[in-house]
Design an enzyme around this catalytic site. Sequence first.
Site, short mmCIF file in Angstrom:
data_model
loop_
_atom_site.label_atom_id
_atom_site.label_comp_id
_atom_site.label_asym_id
_atom_site.label_seq_id
_atom_site.Cartn_x
_atom_site.Cartn_y
_atom_site.Cartn_z
N ASP A 252 -7.37 -1.93 3.47
CA ASP A 252 -6.40 -2.96 3.09
C ASP A 252 -6.83 -4.36 3.52
O ASP A 252 -6.23 -5.35 3.10
CB ASP A 252 -5.02 -2.66 3.72
CG ASP A 252 -4.40 -1.39 3.18
OD1 ASP A 252 -4.53 -1.15 1.96
OD2 ASP A 252 -3.80 -0.63 3.96
N ASP B 80 0.87 -1.17 0.00
CA ASP B 80 0.00 0.00 0.00
C ASP B 80 0.92 1.23 0.00
O ASP B 80 2.09 1.14 0.35
CB ASP B 80 -0.88 -0.03 1.25
CG ASP B 80 -1.78 1.18 1.33
OD1 ASP B 80 -2.37 1.55 0.30
OD2 ASP B 80 -1.89 1.77 2.42
N ASP C 3 -1.98 -1.02 6.31
CA ASP C 3 -2.31 -0.66 7.69
C ASP C 3 -3.72 -0.09 7.85
O ASP C 3 -4.12 0.25 8.96
CB ASP C 3 -1.30 0.34 8.24
CG ASP C 3 -1.40 1.71 7.56
OD1 ASP C 3 -1.97 1.77 6.45
OD2 ASP C 3 -0.90 2.69 8.13
#
Length: 721
Positions: free
Chosen positions: A618, A419, A614
């Site tokens: 996600d 990410d 995080d």
Amino acid sequence: MQQKITIQIEGMTCQACASRIEKVLNKKTFVQQASVNFASEQAQVIFEDDTHSIQDILQIIQNTGFSGRVKTDDEAIVVEKQTSHWRLWLLLLINIPFAMGMLGMLLGKHHWMLPAWWQCVLATIVQFWLAIPFYKSAWGSIKGRLANMDVLVSLGTLSIYFYSVFMLLYSGEHTGHSMPAVYFEAGVMVLGFVSLGKFLEERTKKHSLNSLGLLLKLTPKQVKVFREQQWQDIALDQVQVGELLRVNQGERIAADGIVQSGSGWSDESHLTGESKPEMKNAGSKVLAGSILSEGTLVYKAEQLGSHTLLGDMMNALSDAQGSKAPIARFADKVAAVFVPVVMSIALLTFILTYWIEENAVTALIHAVAVLVIACPCALGLATPAAIMVGMGNAVQRGIWFKDAAAMEESATVNAVVLDKTGTLTEGKPQIVTYWLEQDIGYSATELLRIAASVEQHANHPLARAIVQQANEQQSTLYKTTQIQTALGEGIQANVEGIGVVKVGKPDYCQLSLPTLADPVWQIASIVAVTVNEQPIGAFALADSLKADSITAIERLRKQNIDVYIMSGDQQRAVDYIAQQLGITQAYGNLSPRDKADKIQQLRTEGKVVAMVGDGINDAPALAIANVSFAMKNGADVAEHTASATLMQHSVNQMVDALLVSQATLRNIKQNLFFAFIYNVLGIPLAALGLLNPIIAGAAMALSSVSVLMNALRLKSLKLEQ
């Protein structure tokens, strides 16, 4: 309703014991899944508690020949009780005259040997008193229909003993020989070597393999508590949440809490893996187990015991070390059939040797040697020993794997999906560049000082970023008056010695930026500054890369691991970050479903995918990846979904996790080789008479010790940077 419990088991002597308990539990219809780890001596059981209780599980274990107790959520670890080893020391003491006698035979000094009747007396004490634990374990194993190593040892040593007694009585009645052909020393010394091997194995498991004991020592037993208007020394287990505690330089912090007064540097490397101490002041959070390297703090206890981050880590490590890696199933299957196969080989060895040699003594000695050398202890230790040390090593680096399966899968990862926001980047806006109007006489430092003087009265994230930057540069801010806020546009104020200053969107400040070469202006948030309606400059604020992101990507490339960025942010912002990192496969504007679909596509193409994130968005991608890493204190759903937790909020730490996993898997394979090579080579040698039972007993003990020593090498593992 399903319930998961962890049970500490006592009495297991080898992997066959663990396999037997696991097999018996899994046969019960109300048990959904049971996994028994020989190295950690724990069973993890998931069962239906609607119709059966925990006591039913404990009773099943007891019926199988072992004892167990439930490990509760409130105990991070139970201190191991001191066990008396008098039986071992007495057994080794009795071994001394037998060893002297064998040495005398080698040197031709036969008078060193004990008289046969003395040998019989000592061997009887050993076989029918000191060897009782072997027989109890063997009988319980036979009742459970899955023979363990103690069955082999018991059969072998008792065979030697009864044969020797028969020969002693027979010789005394018929031959009158002063030293008949007895082999008491073989049984006694085999039991001695096996017991010594068990002792060394147990000691290594409890004191070296497991990192929990070391973690337990991180909290002090006594702490200074403010009670009755004075500081008192109180036992930690008597401290209550909300009380004030004091920690001085060189002492450890006893609870998670908030600093009330004082200042100092705290080393939290035991939790985060980050060796650099952190400065703590009033309002800072402190963590149990941290050591105060400098200063004095008074802090309020907010979490104690297993509720602290340290306690959570200890419980997580205990659960992970007690779980099984998929590769362990192979060893379990071998161990389950190993003992019956060995007993068959020993019987065949006896028959063939007697047929060829026509000597019952030789045939018996060969068969006993086969029984003793074939102990599957090393096989049972191969995987869990490496997992326990590898898990401990990972925890010391701030990496918490949820279970052994996640660690094993991490070792085979060949694609990493990252990410962007909060993973590769800081996740908050920072000043990345600036623009100054020509010929106005203001420097970049002065531009920042003027803007921060006004922005200190705003509460926007961009305003906070500008003020923070000025504070870091220790700029002295101007006095301001007549503050006016234009909602969603900007803020203005009279700045002493400067004039009327506006800070905000370019339109609000009537600024038209020229075309700038740096592409960051195309994706950044722009904050303009004017003095008396005259534009003087502007800041570009964007989410900046974390300090170690570039290093992490380079390390992944060295491992020939493909790297992808998948983000919900706009494509231009993703491309900008990807360009800085040299990543060619970067995708923006992705929904949580899109991320999960792309990871599934990678898996379909044969990739073993690790996902790092995080945020709540996600979670679907973390769940679909082969192995997933979440940042500690990120979104709860992400942390619960992930296979492992990273304490440093660092991709570099994820690379450490992959390397530790690779080293652990290599170690497991080495251990399996050591375990098999002893048996593959040892059994034929014993069957051919090239190993006597005493040497076989020593070799059996050595096989377990060699596996444990190899696993311990992971403690000093150094990773490539």
